[in-house]
Design an enzyme around this catalytic site. Sequence first.
Site, mmCIF file in Angstrom:
data_model
loop_
_atom_site.group_PDB
_atom_site.id
_atom_site.type_symbol
_atom_site.label_atom_id
_atom_site.label_comp_id
_atom_site.label_asym_id
_atom_site.label_seq_id
_atom_site.Cartn_x
_atom_site.Cartn_y
_atom_site.Cartn_z
ATOM 1 N N PHE A 95 -9.042 -0.063 -4.675
ATOM 2 C CA PHE A 95 -9.878 0.407 -3.791
ATOM 3 C C PHE A 95 -9.347 0.982 -2.589
ATOM 4 O O PHE A 95 -9.825 1.037 -1.594
ATOM 5 C CB PHE A 95 -11.246 -0.445 -3.434
ATOM 6 C CG PHE A 95 -10.494 -1.922 -3.340
ATOM 7 C CD1 PHE A 95 -10.130 -2.269 -1.961
ATOM 8 C CD2 PHE A 95 -10.868 -2.955 -4.390
ATOM 9 C CE1 PHE A 95 -9.741 -3.775 -1.835
ATOM 10 C CE2 PHE A 95 -10.292 -4.181 -3.978
ATOM 11 C CZ PHE A 95 -9.704 -4.561 -2.826
ATOM 12 N N TYR A 96 -8.104 1.125 -2.496
ATOM 13 C CA TYR A 96 -7.512 1.736 -1.326
ATOM 14 C C TYR A 96 -7.387 3.263 -1.333
ATOM 15 O O TYR A 96 -6.553 3.892 -1.803
ATOM 16 C CB TYR A 96 -5.935 0.837 -1.393
ATOM 17 C CG TYR A 96 -5.746 -0.184 -0.976
ATOM 18 C CD1 TYR A 96 -7.016 -0.863 -0.379
ATOM 19 C CD2 TYR A 96 -4.615 -1.023 -1.206
ATOM 20 C CE1 TYR A 96 -6.565 -2.283 -0.074
ATOM 21 C CE2 TYR A 96 -4.476 -2.152 -0.936
ATOM 22 C CZ TYR A 96 -5.338 -2.972 -0.228
ATOM 23 O OH TYR A 96 -5.205 -4.269 0.165
ATOM 24 N N ALA A 97 -8.450 3.790 -0.996
ATOM 25 C CA ALA A 97 -8.707 5.037 -0.798
ATOM 26 C C ALA A 97 -9.777 5.495 -0.027
ATOM 27 O O ALA A 97 -10.621 4.575 0.150
ATOM 28 C CB ALA A 97 -8.855 5.734 -2.175
ATOM 29 N N ARG A 141 0.767 -1.271 -0.136
ATOM 30 C CA ARG A 141 -0.011 -0.062 0.075
ATOM 31 C C ARG A 141 0.838 1.187 -0.082
ATOM 32 O O ARG A 141 0.216 2.396 0.305
ATOM 33 C CB ARG A 141 -0.936 -0.200 1.089
ATOM 34 C CG ARG A 141 -2.046 -1.233 0.903
ATOM 35 C CD ARG A 141 -2.926 -1.140 2.262
ATOM 36 N NE ARG A 141 -3.685 -2.008 2.243
ATOM 37 C CZ ARG A 141 -3.615 -3.673 2.477
ATOM 38 N NH1 ARG A 141 -2.383 -3.870 2.780
ATOM 39 N NH2 ARG A 141 -4.428 -4.260 2.442
#
Length: 353
Positions: free
Chosen positions: A76-78, A24
């Site tokens: 979808f890392y936000a 990440r």
Amino acid sequence: MVSQTTKLGGTASDVTVGRVARARFPLAWLDDDDVEEDFNSWTPNPTPDEQAFEAIKTGIDALPKGAKMILNSAEFYAMDMGTGNLQLLNRFFSKYPEYADRTFVAVKGGVKDRAPDGSIEVLRASADNIQKALGTVKKLDLFQVARVDRRVPIEQLVQNLATLVKEGKCSHIGLSECNGDTLRKANAVYPITVAEIEVSPWSYDFQQKKVIAAATELNISVFAYSPLGKGFLTGQIKSPEDLAKGDIRGHMTRFKEENMKHNFALVDGLKAIATKKGITSAQLCLAWIISLGPTMVPLPGSSKATRALENLAAGDIVLTKEELKEISDLLAKHEVKGDRYFGMSDEQLHLWQ
């Protein structure tokens, strides 16, 4: 400079990478032990670009010549469940294009309406969206389904993933949160490069062992996410009050106060072993994961260059038989209280499909 490297599995068996990867890109709480700072991918105050870039560059520069740094993320890392993490990478590679060939970017996707979707239409759209977010400097190396869609036979799902490779949308494929039997079936259809599962001293049960056994036999890399127990195993989080307001860990059962008090016995035990060896608890966890098999690659996150180097150095730490037995005895003695997430079943969370 670290010295130990490994080869990836499947169709990437010619790719040399560092023994410890990056998850990440310094924005994630999941593996970061800098508890005093909130570098959550889902925070309104993410790490400034220059700090993030320095952490990434430092990790890459510490590897031996010819070895690539694994950068692991998702579509979808936000905060908005969008591509914010990938857009950060876009800015990094745009500013430092010379680092593109020195990295191996693995991204999870294949989610629609917050549920896994293994249809070729959704997978293709997901891969396209990921590449759009990454930009033109760096091509997507590996596409993983974030969860196995049990509505689609695994054979068809893998054929769909292989289609993405044939169409040039990625070079390699992987699965996330699969079980050992599924991994074997999938690899029989098309070579799987990576199986990503949670592995740490407080997440090491029969399911993890079955996946690791299958991966070792089939030469498939295991990306071990949350190798530091979502930061808890470093000893920096002693109570719920140590978590920032809005930190998602506050909703996880293992981070409830009564469970944390019980689970801290494991933290103390790991710290004692680490102190005796002259390393940090985080390094002990990472070195232990690497010891579980030749295809193991832990995925810690870090928000600072110094922390990135500390994590990478764990790849050069060798644990003796006596130390491994001491850790094994410790894990057998201290049962972890609380489940991995929010009190929901593995089936509800699409785990171990």
